[in-house]
Design an enzyme around this catalytic site. Structure first.
Site, PDB file in Angstrom:
ATOM      1  N   GLY A 174       0.804  -1.223   0.000  1.00  0.00           N
ATOM      2  CA  GLY A 174       0.000   0.000   0.000  1.00  0.00           C
ATOM      3  C   GLY A 174       0.834   1.270   0.000  1.00  0.00           C
ATOM      4  O   GLY A 174       0.519   2.243  -0.686  1.00  0.00           O
ATOM      5  N   ARG A 191      -6.284  -1.704  -1.581  1.00  0.00           N
ATOM      6  CA  ARG A 191      -5.399  -0.614  -1.134  1.00  0.00           C
ATOM      7  C   ARG A 191      -4.132  -0.478  -1.952  1.00  0.00           C
ATOM      8  O   ARG A 191      -3.297   0.369  -1.632  1.00  0.00           O
ATOM      9  CB  ARG A 191      -5.021  -0.846   0.340  1.00  0.00           C
ATOM     10  CG  ARG A 191      -4.120  -2.054   0.564  1.00  0.00           C
ATOM     11  CD  ARG A 191      -3.915  -2.318   2.037  1.00  0.00           C
ATOM     12  NE  ARG A 191      -2.923  -3.341   2.302  1.00  0.00           N
ATOM     13  CZ  ARG A 191      -3.115  -4.646   2.201  1.00  0.00           C
ATOM     14  NH1 ARG A 191      -4.265  -5.113   1.778  1.00  0.00           N
ATOM     15  NH2 ARG A 191      -2.145  -5.495   2.492  1.00  0.00           N
ATOM     16  N   LYS A 207       4.708  -8.648  -7.465  1.00  0.00           N
ATOM     17  CA  LYS A 207       4.285  -7.252  -7.324  1.00  0.00           C
ATOM     18  C   LYS A 207       5.245  -6.304  -8.037  1.00  0.00           C
ATOM     19  O   LYS A 207       4.804  -5.358  -8.713  1.00  0.00           O
ATOM     20  CB  LYS A 207       4.224  -6.868  -5.835  1.00  0.00           C
ATOM     21  CG  LYS A 207       3.055  -7.450  -5.092  1.00  0.00           C
ATOM     22  CD  LYS A 207       3.025  -6.925  -3.652  1.00  0.00           C
ATOM     23  CE  LYS A 207       1.766  -7.395  -2.949  1.00  0.00           C
ATOM     24  NZ  LYS A 207       1.695  -6.894  -1.559  1.00  0.00           N
ATOM     25  N   THR A 254      12.991  -5.510   9.394  1.00  0.00           N
ATOM     26  CA  THR A 254      13.489  -4.994   8.109  1.00  0.00           C
ATOM     27  C   THR A 254      13.671  -3.484   8.182  1.00  0.00           C
ATOM     28  O   THR A 254      14.627  -2.927   7.627  1.00  0.00           O
ATOM     29  CB  THR A 254      12.527  -5.361   6.966  1.00  0.00           C
ATOM     30  OG1 THR A 254      12.328  -6.769   6.964  1.00  0.00           O
ATOM     31  CG2 THR A 254      13.096  -4.944   5.617  1.00  0.00           C
ATOM     32  N   CYS A 290      17.491   8.768  14.738  1.00  0.00           N
ATOM     33  CA  CYS A 290      17.141   7.884  13.617  1.00  0.00           C
ATOM     34  C   CYS A 290      16.001   6.951  14.055  1.00  0.00           C
ATOM     35  O   CYS A 290      15.435   7.111  15.136  1.00  0.00           O
ATOM     36  CB  CYS A 290      18.365   7.092  13.172  1.00  0.00           C
ATOM     37  SG  CYS A 290      18.892   5.830  14.358  1.00  0.00           S
ATOM     38  N   CYS A 311      -0.905  -5.392   8.942  1.00  0.00           N
ATOM     39  CA  CYS A 311      -2.138  -5.307   8.161  1.00  0.00           C
ATOM     40  C   CYS A 311      -2.887  -6.632   8.213  1.00  0.00           C
ATOM     41  O   CYS A 311      -4.098  -6.682   8.066  1.00  0.00           O
ATOM     42  CB  CYS A 311      -1.811  -4.938   6.717  1.00  0.00           C
ATOM     43  SG  CYS A 311      -0.965  -3.365   6.566  1.00  0.00           S
ATOM     44  N   CYS A 346      23.206   6.108  14.908  1.00  0.00           N
ATOM     45  CA  CYS A 346      23.463   7.531  14.649  1.00  0.00           C
ATOM     46  C   CYS A 346      24.157   8.233  15.806  1.00  0.00           C
ATOM     47  O   CYS A 346      24.483   9.417  15.701  1.00  0.00           O
ATOM     48  CB  CYS A 346      22.163   8.251  14.325  1.00  0.00           C
ATOM     49  SG  CYS A 346      21.074   8.470  15.750  1.00  0.00           S
TER      50      CYS A 346
END
Lengths: 66, 248
Positions: B39, B71, B84, B132, B170, B185, B245
């Site tokens: 989405g 969506r 995709k 991720t 960060c 989702c 950071c």
């Protein structure tokens, strides 16, 4: 003292830290993130962040979906 | 100097002050990695390609499912079962065939991201999981690439623009790994317009940055609650002890 949590005024004991907020709201601390006076406070710093009268706390969900 | 055809194609955005010929040229010479073609990725990709980004790299190893279509507007029923990244690339080239689109059907793991992030000007995190997102954050900082993060579940959307050259926190200063609640989702559902809002924020901020046509407010978390139709913003301070950071 009075603090404002998600736009609602709440009464709590003096000398509490941010880590107490999940208990106050009866929610799992791993499910939420928090900001104090419009600044995000990382979870590792919750227990060392003392709250003051009229502090504004925003509690929001960690969102990672997409 | 823009050609007559280029002027015609981008005339409506060239009318927006201070977007000008130079801004358009910079967009045409820019490259963007979008990680995730769900989405968020669909919303961001269609506007970045439409606006003239020169090279879009779109990474997703998933295939289109019928439950995506409400969506993810780059896909149609005949795409179900196809990759995709490849289906989106075909549709994006129908929107604008003047740019280059690379469909990457890889899983976004550390080795793959380490290969592609150094090749682009900016990175859009359009993924759907916290682990991720931490890898993308770490590698974007390692390679000094501005990072535009979108996220959405249920009626909630979030957006953050991070610039490793600036002195803000960060993604690892925003969330801790144990805050991976598994909310997604799949478990919480998602409303199409909510995830599109976050993706459109990513596209708009990217457009401003790449074209140099507007200054961004880096390092701020934008939180949208669809049930209240309300946005809030919070600063993300740098943690000195942050492994990504911080001062190390």
């Amino acid at each position: 003292m009075k603090i404002i949590v998600n736009d609602k005024v709440m009464n709590c004991a003096d000398a509490i830290d941010l880590a107490f907020i999940p208990t106050l709201l009866q929610c799992n601390p791993d499910n939420i993130a928090m900001a104090l006076n419009q600044t995000v406070i990382h979870k590792q710093a919750w227990s060392t962040t003392q709250l003051k009268e009229q502090d504004r706390i925003d509690v929001f969900q960690v969102v990672a979906g997409g | 100097m823009l050609t007559k055809e280029t002027y015609q194609r981008y005339s409506r955005q060239l009318l927006v002050d201070p977007f000008n010929d130079l801004a358009q040229q910079q967009l045409i010479h820019s490259s963007v990695l979008i990680v995730g073609a769900g989405g968020l990725g669909c919303a961001a990709a269609q506007y970045l390609v439409g606006s003239g980004v020169g090279h879009l790299l779109l990474m997703d190893h998933d295939k289109v499912d019928i439950s995506n279509l409400h969506r993810q507007p780059l896909y149609v029923e005949s795409d179900v079962g196809s990759y995709k990244a490849e289906s989106a690339a075909r549709r994006l080239l129908q929107i604008n065939s003047t740019g280059r689109i690379s469909a990457l059907t890889y899983q976004a793991d550390e080795a793959v991201l380490e290969t592609f992030i150094p090749l682009v000007d900016i990175v859009l995190d359009c993924t759907d999981n916290l682990p991720t997102r931490f890898i993308i954050n770490s590698l974007s900082y390692k390679h000094k690439k501005p990072l535009f993060i979108g996220a959405a579940t249920g009626s909630l959307a979030q957006f953050v623009a991070l610039n490793p050259a600036q002195n803000h926190g960060c993604y690892a200063c925003l969330y801790a790994p144990e805050q991976d609640t598994g909310n997604s989702c799949l478990s919480q559902g998602i409303l199409g317009p909510v995830v599109a809002l976050a993706g459109n924020y990513q596209a708009l901020a990217s457009l401003y940055y790449l074209s140099g046509s507007n200054q961004l407010d880096w390092g701020r978390l934008h939180v949208f609650d669809g049930s209240k139709m309300q946005w809030k913003q919070f600063a993300i301070p740098k943690r000195s002890e942050c492994a990504v950071c911080g001062d190390k």
